[in-house]
Design an enzyme around this catalytic site. Structure first.
Site, PDB file in Angstrom:
ATOM      1  N   ASP A  23       1.046  -1.409   0.027  1.00 64.14           N
ATOM      2  CA  ASP A  23      -0.245  -0.060   0.045  1.00 64.14           C
ATOM      3  C   ASP A  23       0.716   1.463   0.089  1.00 64.14           C
ATOM      4  O   ASP A  23       2.387   1.013   0.356  1.00 64.14           O
ATOM      5  CB  ASP A  23      -1.501   0.074   1.481  1.00 64.14           C
TER       6      ASP A  23
ATOM      7  N   ASN B 134      -7.192  -4.459  14.927  1.00 64.05           N
ATOM      8  CA  ASN B 134      -9.352  -4.836  14.786  1.00 64.05           C
ATOM      9  C   ASN B 134      -8.558  -5.977  13.197  1.00 64.05           C
ATOM     10  O   ASN B 134      -9.704  -6.418  12.482  1.00 64.05           O
ATOM     11  CB  ASN B 134      -9.333  -3.272  13.486  1.00 64.05           C
TER      12      ASN B 134
ATOM     13  N   HIS C 222      -7.232  -5.220   9.974  1.00 66.11           N
ATOM     14  CA  HIS C 222      -6.627  -5.214   8.715  1.00 66.11           C
ATOM     15  C   HIS C 222      -5.798  -5.744   8.398  1.00 66.11           C
ATOM     16  O   HIS C 222      -4.530  -6.109   8.912  1.00 66.11           O
ATOM     17  CB  HIS C 222      -7.161  -3.668   8.814  1.00 66.11           C
TER      18      HIS C 222
ATOM     19  N   GLU D 217      -9.922  -2.303   5.660  1.00 63.50           N
ATOM     20  CA  GLU D 217      -9.991  -2.641   7.358  1.00 63.50           C
ATOM     21  C   GLU D 217     -11.708  -3.330   6.919  1.00 63.50           C
ATOM     22  O   GLU D 217     -12.429  -4.045   6.435  1.00 63.50           O
ATOM     23  CB  GLU D 217     -11.110  -0.892   7.177  1.00 63.50           C
TER      24      GLU D 217
HETATM   25  P1  PGA Z   1       2.013  -2.319  12.783  1.00 67.57           P
HETATM   26  O1  PGA Z   1       0.881  -2.035  11.949  1.00 67.57           O
HETATM   27  O2  PGA Z   1       2.868  -3.611  13.018  1.00 67.57           O
HETATM   28  O3  PGA Z   1       2.946  -0.814  13.203  1.00 67.57           O
HETATM   29  O4  PGA Z   1       1.329  -2.137  14.622  1.00 67.57           O
HETATM   30  C1  PGA Z   1       0.484  -3.626  11.584  1.00 67.57           C
HETATM   31  C2  PGA Z   1      -1.032  -3.185  10.562  1.00 67.57           C
HETATM   32  O5  PGA Z   1      -1.358  -1.924  11.048  1.00 67.57           O
HETATM   33  O6  PGA Z   1      -0.960  -3.386   9.504  1.00 67.57           O
END
Ligand code: PGA
Length: 247
Positions: free
Chosen positions: A67, A136, A138, A143
């Site tokens: 992304d 959550n 994602h 999302e």
């Molecule tokens: P993080 O993010 O590795 O900074 O916890 C993971 C994500 O949101 O995909």
């Protein structure tokens, strides 16, 4: 799917790097799907160490990232292109012309997304997709929703994400409001998926995603249906599953 327990963040990072290194060893011109966020940083550090020790050669590797923020150029220090350069690409012998991130500067979202799907197809598909997981559930910027999106698409960031990101920008108005992300179809098409999760703040997401029903309300749950999905989670990330007696 296979769940591999790691002792802690360092152990998780080492194990993930071993699997990526094995992929490159088996297929020197592998196409890696790469991820940003704090979780994969240790994995990249271990890959850099292996490269520096002469154990790993990235010269034929290609990569596609999950992304990118819409509106940020690759030299903006909050862009995911910048993150990848800083955390991996600048430190190994990968040919940067073979590394791809969605084009954040393309204003036309439909074009940016179609172009990115074409980049993935032209690379011949992804051999190994590395993923983090959000609190959550994602993956990428997919999302919780009523559906799983197939291809690369444009996502409107939630207010809470925009607020959380504001500290990295001069003002909240400078925070990107949209991002381009691979869809669940792109992720599921990877031959192997490697998801890394660390910490108690991921325990609920790990439990819901890998021990609950497959649902777009927890997007990572779809990985239960992937034929070669590997989750490397540390003790803290698996703590709720253990408490509930399902792991
Ligand atoms: P993080 O993010 O590795 O900074 O916890 C993971 C994500 O949101 O995909």
């Amino acid at each position: 799917m296979r769940i591999i327990e790691a002792k802690n963040y360092e152990d998780m990072s080492k194990k993930a790097a071993e699997i990526i290194a094995a992929q490159i060893l088996l297929k020197p011109d592998a196409v890696l799907g790469l991820a940003t966020g704090s979780t994969p940083v240790g994995t990249y550090q271990n890959l850099i160490k292996k490269y520096e020790a002469g154990e790993l050669d990235f010269s034929q590797v290609s990569s596609v990232n999950l992304d990118e923020y819409k509106g940020l150029s690759g030299d903006h220090d909050q862009s995911y292109r910048y993150f990848m350069n800083e955390n991996l690409f600048n430190h190994v012998n990968i040919d940067k012309s073979r590394t791809s991130v969605p084009n954040g500067l393309e204003e036309d979202a439909a074009k940016a997304c179609a172009d990115y799907d074409a980049v993935i197809a032209a690379a011949g598909g992804v051999d190994l997709q590395l993923l983090g997981i959000g609190g959550n559930g994602h993956i990428g910027f997919n999302e919780p929703a009523e559906e799983f999106k197939v291809g690369t698409h444009c996502v409107k960031l939630t207010e809470s994400t925009i607020e959380a990101n504001a500290r990295f920008f001069a003002s909240i108005d400078d925070v990107p409001k949209y991002a381009y992300t691979m869809g669940i179809g792109n992720i599921m098409a990877a031959k192997t998926v490697l998801l890394v999760a660390s910490g108690k703040n991921k325990a609920q997401a790990v439990y819901d995603s890998f021990f609950g029903p497959v649902t777009p309300h927890v997007q990572a749950s779809i990985l239960q249906l992937h034929k070669d999905a590997i989750v490397i989670a540390d003790e803290d990330a698996l703590s709720l599953a253990r408490e509930k007696g399902v792991y």
